[in-house]
Design a protein around this motif. Sequence first.
Motif: not given
Length: 950
Positions: A635-663
């Motif tokens: 819930q406090f996550l501000q930055t999610l950096d997965i720019r070096d992922a090895s494949s296309v990432i499908q964001l899980p449904p819970s991703f939209v609960r990151l209300r404090q995500l800035v980046r």
Amino acid sequence: MEIVTGAINTLLLKFAKLLVGDCKLQKGVKKEIESLQKELISLGAALRKVSEVPVDQIDEQVKIWTRDVRELSYDIEDSIDTFMVSAGKDGHPVAELFSFKGMIDRTNNLFKKVVAHHQIAREIKDIKKLLEDASKRRERYKVDDAVIVAPRSESVDPRVGAMYRKETELIGLDGPKNLIVKTLMEGDGTTGRQRNIISVVGFGGLGKTTIANALLHELKVNFDCHFFISVSLKPDIRNILKSMLHQLDNKSYANIFEGLEDFQLINKIREFLQNQRFLCVIDDIWEESAWDVIKLALPDGDHGSKIITTTRKMAVAKRVGGAVFELKPLSYDDSYKLLSKRVFDTEDGFPLELSEVTRRILKKCGGLPLAIITIASLLASKPMQIQEWEKVNNSIGLGLGNNLDVDNMRKILSLSYYDLPPHLKTCLLYLSKYPEDTIIRKDILIWSWIAEGFITNEGEQHGKSLQEIGEAYFNELLNKSLIQAVDIGNICDRDGQVHACQVHDMVLELTNMLSAEEGFVTLMPSDDKEEGILVPAVPKKVRRLSYSYRFRNSTNGYATAHARGSLSQVRSFTAIGDVRSLPPLTIFRVLRVLILGNCLRLEDKHLKDFGKLYNLRFLRLGNIRKLPKCIGNLQFLQTLDIRDASSVIQLPPSFVRLRQLVRMIAHRVRLPYDLTLENMKSLQELQCVGLTENLMQGLCDLTGLRILNLLLSSDDDCDIFREAFINSLQKHNGLQQLTLKTPGRFSLDFMQGAPCCLQRFVSNGLFYRGFPQRVNSSLSCLTILSIKLDNYMKQEYLVTLAELPSLRFLRINAFYAMEMKDVKVEDKKRRLIIYSGACAFRCLQEFHFYCKRMGLLFEPRAMQELRRLCLQFSVQRTIDALGEIDIGLENLPSLQHVFVDLGRSETPGEEIQEAEAAIRKATNDHHNNPSLDFGSVDAMLSSRMRLRIQ
């Protein structure tokens, strides 16, 4: 949080939020918190006083007290953060939280249900008692008395030796010295009667003082008088003025200093110099204020006087005025010669069996003369055996041991560290967690600082965003030469700013030593021969943990109570390299920063407890295939950096609960079709997200977006979403950066409907609707533009682009669609003429022009600020149009780098050779002597992507 005051600053902010927030605290708790604030302010002031005293002059009991208070502040902050997690506004129950009751070593009771408000009341009482105990020990140890003792002055300034260097130690410095002489003396003659000033800028140990002193002795015969003064870190202006007078006239001013005020000394110096042609060196200026006083004593005469200053700070050099000469590290060849001369008294080189270890030693010295001379003194005392030299090589970065030369080098380098304010000391020591030679992205560094609490927007910084403050901190370290700028070659970073850095190995050696002394960052051993994790070797409490290159084959080291106790309060965990066994994430109970960058073999099992990192603010994952479903728990996550992922990432449904995500930064991700981002109001940066209908709907509500990077997977997407997307953009007045990656001809008419704050527009889609004739006034902020055209670049297009007032980077990829047999005769001579007047690009610093079927010509005053030029053009068309290969490089006065792709597959070999020779001659004749590279544009861009960047 700072290395000086621990977490006290951030604690004060969090206590303030508790007082004014909507948390329903028990009766009397608010008064207790107010009392705690006063106690923390007092303790913080005492810690700052201690930090001003040199480490070797602080009483051992005071050292213990300051360390204990800092550790206590961390524990208190962990407890407050735990309460804030458990009392989250959304009411979502958080299971398996850890209690921090008692604050000291009471962090092992797992519970599932938190009675948060009753607990915080008990915690506050415990905190108050602990702080009272710290205050009593402060009185018992007489901390305040210990820190007001005047610091002892050094018996010998370690920098004095630079004025008496052997001639052999000037190897590699003759070139810079001659350039400075040329700059200083080239105005002599009919126009050379005015005073010239030059500032030599560079990090400590580069040889600034050595060069300045050599210049004084070489040039002084041409002047009526001369003097050399050293300003130093904490200057005594009165003694400096006395020294100036004494050197100018030892006999006349031998006994008149007593009783004279500073302004009287200044007047006497001015009187003496008024009609003199003088040469002076003002060495080691640290602050602008010191120069502001000293310059008062230097009259503005017309006798051709010369002033040479040296400083570690670019801001000081600019304040001094005149020319600025930035001293660079020695080349490898000069470094080799200097080391050889110091060890063997010859420049011929080293025995063959020592050549490889010598190469690695010099690499670590990084061209720093002081480091080379210091290492040479160590090697000269060792047997000429590869094993002994390997020991010296391995010691660089881990502590060079005790040696007089090593001690002097550390003192010189550490001056820059001790000159830093507390917040910058923290930020610099944080870099000690990275291995040598690592290229560190600025955005990762700044947002890690933010996540750790090093940056607040209170006090003088009030009103600025945390990112803006972080940018200022980064630039200060750069300005003070403590970090080195690195070009990572990203088109979106061509705005004249620095977007990545490295740390010189000698600076890293210093920061590692200082960090170890303070227990700031713990570097785990990485010897593959050892079994398990050497947890017993780490401190009792580890706050920041860094592993590099290779993890152990066993996790048994984590099973012990000592291991879990040592690592349970880790706030930052960084891992780089081959991940064979990560520690279980449940160990890290209060983790704020998690970086698993460029980690090989990173698997789902390593992230199984990922959702329990409730305090996590910054997350960087490399080489992953998917995100854990539980990511929404952060819930406090501000930055999610997965720019070096090895494949296309499908964001899980819970991703939209990151209300404090800035980046949210990625290489390629997709959002489920049934989800929208409309409730993620904190989002400011959204990169490489696939465009969907729901995403389009959500974008309209994300009015805080500053950076947007979108992917369109098909031509159908382009047709469906073009108009809707353009309409959506008009609601984002704050958007600063827009990047579109498309498969076909999706084209944004950016010059008509662009947001008013847009600074960067990058698109690989083809412009096919024609080019606007006028630039919209809203594009006055645009600094970076990268576009493709589906036909040739017309002259009128260039005129339009020249109207962009702030443009610094321009990249145009023009396709000439017609076959050669269909081209009219007059079109075969087509070339682009970049001329002055209306088409003079005022701010452009980098220009990329790719078109295999056009010629090019720069006319005088076309691009006065252009520094980097990357070209792909038609050799034949240029010859047809001009009769020769002459593109007018001499008309680009600021040019520094040239890259040319001559399209070898489409041009006869003989013409290619002639063209290369002509371009090489043009760069050699250019007064800046710019670097020149030939090759393939595609190969150049792909090679930049292979840089090892963290």
